[in-house]
Design a protein around this motif. Structure first.
Motif, PDB file in Angstrom:
ATOM      1  N   GLN A 122     -12.807  37.998   1.508  1.00 53.03           N
ATOM      2  CA  GLN A 122     -13.569  36.847   1.020  1.00 53.03           C
ATOM      3  C   GLN A 122     -13.226  36.534  -0.434  1.00 53.03           C
ATOM      4  O   GLN A 122     -13.089  35.376  -0.820  1.00 53.03           O
ATOM      5  CB  GLN A 122     -15.069  37.128   1.151  1.00 53.03           C
ATOM      6  CG  GLN A 122     -15.561  37.358   2.573  1.00 53.03           C
ATOM      7  CD  GLN A 122     -15.431  36.111   3.432  1.00 53.03           C
ATOM      8  OE1 GLN A 122     -14.596  36.038   4.327  1.00 53.03           O
ATOM      9  NE2 GLN A 122     -16.251  35.110   3.150  1.00 53.03           N
ATOM     10  N   GLN A 176      -9.842  34.794  -0.839  1.00 57.69           N
ATOM     11  CA  GLN A 176      -9.884  33.379  -0.484  1.00 57.69           C
ATOM     12  C   GLN A 176     -10.496  32.534  -1.600  1.00 57.69           C
ATOM     13  O   GLN A 176     -10.050  31.419  -1.870  1.00 57.69           O
ATOM     14  CB  GLN A 176     -10.660  33.178   0.819  1.00 57.69           C
ATOM     15  CG  GLN A 176      -9.963  33.770   2.042  1.00 57.69           C
ATOM     16  CD  GLN A 176     -10.788  33.608   3.304  1.00 57.69           C
ATOM     17  OE1 GLN A 176     -11.888  33.051   3.283  1.00 57.69           O
ATOM     18  NE2 GLN A 176     -10.266  34.109   4.419  1.00 57.69           N
ATOM     19  N   THR A 177     -11.538  33.087  -2.247  1.00 54.22           N
ATOM     20  CA  THR A 177     -12.205  32.368  -3.339  1.00 54.22           C
ATOM     21  C   THR A 177     -12.367  33.303  -4.541  1.00 54.22           C
ATOM     22  O   THR A 177     -13.427  33.902  -4.723  1.00 54.22           O
ATOM     23  CB  THR A 177     -13.581  31.852  -2.890  1.00 54.22           C
ATOM     24  OG1 THR A 177     -14.356  32.962  -2.402  1.00 54.22           O
ATOM     25  CG2 THR A 177     -13.435  30.803  -1.798  1.00 54.22           C
TER      26      THR A 177
END
Length: 239
Positions: free
Chosen positions: A131, A134-135
């Motif tokens: 996660q 991804q960001t």
């Protein structure tokens, strides 16, 4: 003469592989205090610095505190059959033949739960790392992250030296040792991530290192789980 020599060496061999239960309890208790105390500080710094790697390491150390507590309780419970008997004669009749079975049962179950706990932690860290990749966060306070991980590495290095003795011949102690070893590897990963963030501004390094640490934890945990299952299956077959 030859038969006498064999008799002399046999007790020595057994003593080499025997671990004093009281010494093992002391090892586990000291490691528990060190890791449990530092996990709180590491979590606070991880939250304030917005470092997933540091937060994951704090969660890892907190889970390791539970694992060490479990190992400590298993070691104490394994001695209860001997201590709970009131009569010395009854101890000679009942406790002596039955003593190895409770030890194997309690400590093997503790080792299995330790291994399963490591697997769960690794999966959680891996998910959070993906996660984060991804960001990535906008900023990470690398200096507090670096200093905290450095102190954590020192704490875990002390615990590695403490728990390594006897871990080759004791499955329960080995489980605790693997937890601490994985903690030390995690700290090294956090240090590398902090350096990458500070010098190269690679904010993604925080998630990448976390993912790498998750893999390292799995590598250490899976053999422990498999070995524990095999031992429990073997004991069940004997009964």
């Amino acid at each position: 003469m030859h038969q006498h020599s064999a008799d002399c060496h046999h007790p020595h061999t057994i003593a080499t592989h025997t671990i004093d239960p009281q010494a093992k309890q002391t090892q586990l208790a000291i490691a528990l205090l060190l890791i449990g105390g530092f996990a709180i500080a590491e979590l606070i710094v991880g939250l304030t610095s917005d470092s997933l790697a540091l937060i994951a390491e704090a969660g890892h150390m907190a889970a390791d505190s539970v694992a060490l507590l479990l190992a400590l309780l298993a070691t104490r419970l394994a001695q209860r059959p001997k201590r709970s008997l009131l009569s010395d004669s009854l101890t000679d009749i009942v406790a002596t033949p039955l003593a190895p079975q409770p030890v194997a049962a309690w400590e093997t179950w503790a080792a299995l739960l330790n291994g399963l706990g490591l697997v769960a932690i690794a999966l959680w860290i891996g998910w959070e790392a993906l996660q984060r990749l991804q960001t990535p966060p906008e900023t990470i306070a690398s200096l507090p992250m670096l200093l905290t991980a450095g102190i954590g590495l020192a704490v875990n290095s002390a615990n590695i030296a403490l728990l390594h003795r006897g871990s080759d011949h004791d499955l329960n102690l080995r489980g605790a040792f693997l937890h601490v070893l994985a903690d030390a590897i995690s700290c090294i990963g956090v240090i590398l991530a902090a350096i990458a963030v500070a010098t190269l501004h690679w904010l993604w390094a925080d998630g990448a290192i976390s993912l790498f640490v998750a893999g390292i934890i799995l590598i250490g945990a899976v053999p422990l789980v498999v070995q524990s299952f095999k031992r429990l299956a073997g004991e069940g077959g004997k009964e």
